[in-house]
Design an enzyme around this catalytic site. Structure first.
Site, PDB file in Angstrom:
ATOM      1  CB  SER A  83      -8.175   1.035   5.530  1.00  0.00           C
ATOM      2  OG  SER A  83      -8.892   2.243   5.552  1.00  0.00           O
ATOM      3  CE  LYS A 111      -3.925   1.968   2.618  1.00  0.00           C
ATOM      4  NZ  LYS A 111      -4.718   1.857   3.868  1.00  0.00           N
ATOM      5  CB  SER A 156      -7.953   4.050   2.791  1.00  0.00           C
ATOM      6  OG  SER A 156      -7.100   3.344   3.690  1.00  0.00           O
TER       7      SER A 156
END
Ligand code: GLN
EC number: 6.3.5.7
Length: 522
Positions: free
Chosen positions: A187, A88, A163
């Site tokens: 997330s 990420k 997210s």
């Protein structure tokens, strides 16, 4: 070659590790297959903000050379050596850009690696690239990324969650067998739920946060994204463990996770349904799949009990005070002086405050600004006790609720998210509707306990993936893997294979056209 590549990308990380160890396939072949898949489908998905081709292949070649040399060089290889992974883009990496999904960090390169990235490098896991996210991890749909939304591989018109939608979509679209995510309020788990993948938020402190760009430090946690429960356990073992660079890092070894995933037995375990986290407000198909999982666990010998956590009704409200407060403080460092973007005011005087103002105005998106304003207000003199102080007290009440619940059950269970993936644009301009998507995931962050989301099937009304969430007491991450692996095995037997096998095929040049010209390595 196309056949082999299509087969390689569909294996779990543990299967790839076994094939690599047996030298049935090389790490370069495995890595190239995933890079080719990214080239073929990521134009539609937008899971990757950066693809790390050269370095990933170089690491894979090192693994192959060590295996070919045999002896000590091969013996020292980590079990996951040569298994590629995506990271990420909130987690800093030397040699690749880190944007946090924000314009304010466009072009910025970190001078250091996050601890988890160092651990991936030590294990010689090729890093395929950096994945898309809502700006500074604020969102539940990846639509708040400054670099365009990621799309859900099950339906390209829908959100992949957020997210960490990039990490989940990359794993669901077979662009990577594994990925890292971060979870402040859900997330990792909510994107897992809506893409039919597995996502785990470990116990707070089980995985070092050093090098994860901080959103809300007391809630943030890095964790694994995968297609199987065992793979998530294997990855948490790689990235976990004590880190002197993170003062909240635990000293527990957390080395029993993959073993727990392999045990596969829930007989005699007590599984608690959280009364407040299902029913009203949850989509019918989500409820149906959830009830089905409960029945399957019961059939497998678990005892199902009901528990009540009455203070969870305040969790979302308290989260939206604590998280923006901490974020407003953490994001103060993006000032146009130290990192990335610098914007100049349109007119004189050119003071430092005005440069900071112009940079932050141009560099941050609306959602980030909204939270900074909210957090700064909540922390201001005179309001601190009423807002931040009260929210912290709610947090204690939530922890006590969980303590009481865990005195009646070994693990707790709920749907991961109240709905399946919604349409892109559906909630983008309605912050409150977006926030509500995290009702079931936020409580674990508030209490610091671990949570795992795994695919629970497809909702009847829309045919989209539903997530089932398991929660365990702090430090008992192994229980999540043990129960999760059992439920996964029973469900897959029922489905006749992994849920993702039912996802529609993405159009790729290699599959769609008669001649195969993509990738260049065939
Ligand atoms: N969706 C939640 C939020 O917007 C959670 C974010 C996260 O876990 N990073 O705050």
């Amino acid at each position: 070659m196309t056949e082999l590549k299509n087969e390689l990308i569909r294996h779990s990380a543990s299967d790839l590790a076994a094939k690599l160890a047996a030298r049935e396939v090389s790490a370069v072949e495995v890595t190239q297959a995933h890079l080719d898949r990214i080239a073929d489908v990521d134009g539609q998905i937008n899971a990757f903000l950066h693809v790390n081709t050269e370095e990933a292949l170089a690491v894979a070649a090192e693994v192959d050379a060590a295996r070919a040399a045999g002896g000590a060089a091969a013996g020292e290889l980590h079990a996951l050596a040569g298994v590629p992974i995506a990271v990420k883009d909130l987690i800093v990496t030397i040699g690749q850009p880190t944007t946090a999904g924000s314009k304010i960090l466009e072009g910025w390169h970190s001078p250091y690696d996050a601890t988890v990235v160092k651990k991936l490098r030590a294990a010689k896991m090729p890093i395929l690239g950096k994945t898309n996210l809502d700006e500074f991890a604020m969102g539940s749909s990846t639509e708040h990324s400054a670099y365009g939304p990621t799309r859900n591989p099950w339906d390209l018109d829908r959100i992949p969650g957020g997210s960490g939608g990039g990490s989940a979509a990359a794993v669901a679209a077979f662009e990577a067998p594994l990925a890292l995510g971060t979870d402040t309020g859900g997330s990792i788990r909510q994107p897992g739920a809506v893409t039919g993948t597995v996502g785990v938020k470990p116990t707070y402190g089980a995985v070092s946060r050093y090098g994860a760009i901080a959103m809300a430090s007391s809630l943030d946690q890095i964790g694994p994204v995968s297609r199987t429960v065992l793979d998530a356990a294997l990855l948490q073992e790689v990235i976990g463990g004590h880190d002197p660079f993170d003062s909240t890092s635990l000293t527990d070894p957390f080395d029993n996770l993959a073993a727990a995933a392999r045990v596969g037995n829930v007989a005699g375990m007590k599984i608690g349904i959280i009364k407040e986290l299902h029913g009203e407000g949850y989509q019918a198909g989500v409820e149906n799949r959830f009830n089905e999982s409960l029945q399957l666990l019961k059939d497998a010998g678990a005892e199902i009990v009901e528990v009540s956590c009455p203070n969870l009704k305040y969790a979302l409200g308290a989260y939206y005070l604590i998280m923006p407060s901490e974020a407003s403080s953490n994001l103060a460092k993006f000032d146009g002086v130290r990192y990335g973007l610098r914007a100049l005011p349109k007119d004189a005087p050119m003071t430092i405050e005005r440069v900071m103002g112009a940079t932050r105005a141009a560099g941050f998106g609306d959602e980030v600004k909204r939270r900074i304003i909210l957090g700064t207000y909540a922390l201001s003199a005179g309001y601190y006790d009423a807002y931040y102080g009260s929210a912290q007290k709610v947090r204690t009440l939530i922890q006590r609720d969980f303590d009481a619940a865990f005195s009646k059950a070994d693990v707790l269970i709920s749907p991961t998210a109240p709905t399946t993936a919604f349409k892109l644009g559906e909630k983008a301009n309605d912050p409150l509707a977006m926030y509500l998507n995290d009702v079931a995931t936020i409580p674990a962050n508030m209490a610091g306990i671990p949570g795992l989301s795994l695919p629970g099937g497809l909702a009847d009304e829309d045919g989209l993936p539903v997530g089932v969430q398991l929660l365990a007491p702090a430090r008992q991450d192994a229980r999540l893997y043990r129960v999760g692996a059992v439920l996964e095995a029973i469900l897959e037997e029922k489905w006749g294979g992994p849920l993702l096998a039912q996802a529609p095929e993405l159009k790729t040049p290699a599959l769609g056209a008669a001649s195969n010209s993509a990738g260049g390595s065939n």
